[in-house]
Design an enzyme around this catalytic site. Structure first.
Site, short mmCIF file in Angstrom:
data_model
loop_
_atom_site.label_atom_id
_atom_site.label_comp_id
_atom_site.label_asym_id
_atom_site.label_seq_id
_atom_site.Cartn_x
_atom_site.Cartn_y
_atom_site.Cartn_z
N GLY A 49 38.38 -10.76 -8.78
CA GLY A 49 37.37 -9.85 -8.24
C GLY A 49 36.50 -9.19 -9.29
N GLU A 61 28.01 -14.23 -15.59
CA GLU A 61 28.00 -14.18 -14.13
C GLU A 61 27.72 -12.77 -13.63
OE1 GLU A 61 31.87 -15.80 -13.18
OE2 GLU A 61 30.84 -17.44 -12.18
N MET A 107 37.59 -18.96 -2.40
CA MET A 107 38.08 -20.34 -2.45
C MET A 107 38.29 -20.86 -1.03
SD MET A 107 37.98 -21.04 -5.48
CE MET A 107 38.10 -20.44 -7.15
N HIS A 137 28.50 -19.73 -8.74
CA HIS A 137 29.28 -20.88 -9.23
C HIS A 137 29.12 -21.00 -10.74
CE1 HIS A 137 31.48 -24.58 -9.00
NE2 HIS A 137 30.51 -25.23 -9.62
C1 GRF Z 1 33.98 -16.90 -10.82
O1 GRF Z 1 33.87 -17.69 -11.99
C2 GRF Z 1 33.18 -17.54 -9.72
O2 GRF Z 1 31.97 -18.11 -10.14
C3 GRF Z 1 34.14 -18.62 -9.28
O3 GRF Z 1 35.41 -17.98 -9.26
C4 GRF Z 1 35.39 -16.96 -10.26
C5 GRF Z 1 35.76 -15.66 -9.60
O4 GRF Z 1 35.98 -14.72 -10.56
N1 GRF Z 1 33.81 -19.13 -7.98
P1 GRF Z 1 36.28 -13.20 -10.07
O5 GRF Z 1 37.38 -13.30 -9.02
O6 GRF Z 1 35.00 -12.66 -9.51
O7 GRF Z 1 36.72 -12.49 -11.32
#
Ligand code: GRF
Length: 198
Positions: free
Chosen positions: A12, A184, A95, A114
């Site tokens: 998260g 991200e 997921m 992603h």
């Molecule tokens: C991130 O790298 C996102 O792009 C991928 O899963 C990861 C989630 O990270 N789908 P977090 O749970 O937000 O730390």
């Protein structure tokens, strides 16, 4: 006020970036109205609890055990999310691949993050696959993207924002993961700001 639902399955850190952005005014007129997790052990739920954000833990197993189709799970989750007056659904480490039974309730309002560039490494192991491709000399950089989810295609919707991420020869996989997650957090916030306020 634009209500967001943030869907998570793990740590998260991107949810945390959104919560922090709302608090420090980087996402004006937006609030996280709901966090949904499909994993009981997702640390992101703790982040939501601490922030006083309503959390729904909604696992798919009961539907699987009852031989009920994915579409039932997706339709039921859509109703729950709508019940919180949600306008934007942000998949941040979510997921689960939605069927149209969910998607159709939020046309052009589902956003996915992603950790790869468009068309590269779809699925749940993008960072590891990019790292391995670099070791094989097939790529010299990777990236992250934010895209809309108009249909059931995986990590392949219209791109809203993307950023290239360098891979260095001395990088361990963890080094690359850290660099990607940091990118991200900023890309997601700027993409959401552009989407929501336009
Ligand atoms: C991130 O790298 C996102 O792009 C991928 O899963 C990861 C989630 O990270 N789908 P977090 O749970 O937000 O730390």
């Amino acid at each position: 006020m634009h209500n967001l639902a943030v869907l998570i399955s793990g740590n998260g850190s991107n949810l945390q970036a959104i919560l922090d952005a709302v608090d420090n005014g980087d996402l004006p007129d937006a609030r996280v109205a709901l966090v949904v997790s499909n994993r009981k052990d997702a640390y992101g739920m703790q982040r939501a609890f601490k922030h006083g954000v309503p959390v729904v833990y909604f696992p798919k197993l009961p539907y699987t055990n009852a031989n009920r189709p994915r579409a039932d799970y997706d339709a039921d989750l859509a109703r729950i999310v709508q019940g919180f007056g949600v306008e934007w659904v942000v998949q941040a480490g979510w997921m689960h691949i939605f069927t149209d039974a969910f998607i159709r309730h939020f046309p052009n309002r589902i956003v996915n993050l992603h950790p790869a560039l468009p068309g590269m490494f779809p699925g749940a192991h993008a960072i590891e696959e990019a790292y391995a491709a670099y070791q094989r000399g097939e790529i010299d950089h990777t990236g992250v993207m934010v895209h809309l989810v108009p249909d059931e295609a995986v990590d392949a919707g219209p791109v809203v924002a993307q950023m290239e991420i360098p891979i260095l020869p001395e990088d361990s996989l963890e080094d690359l993961e850290k660099r990607i997650h940091a990118a991200e957090h900023t890309l997601l916030i700027s993409a959401l700001r552009n989407l929501i306020t336009h």
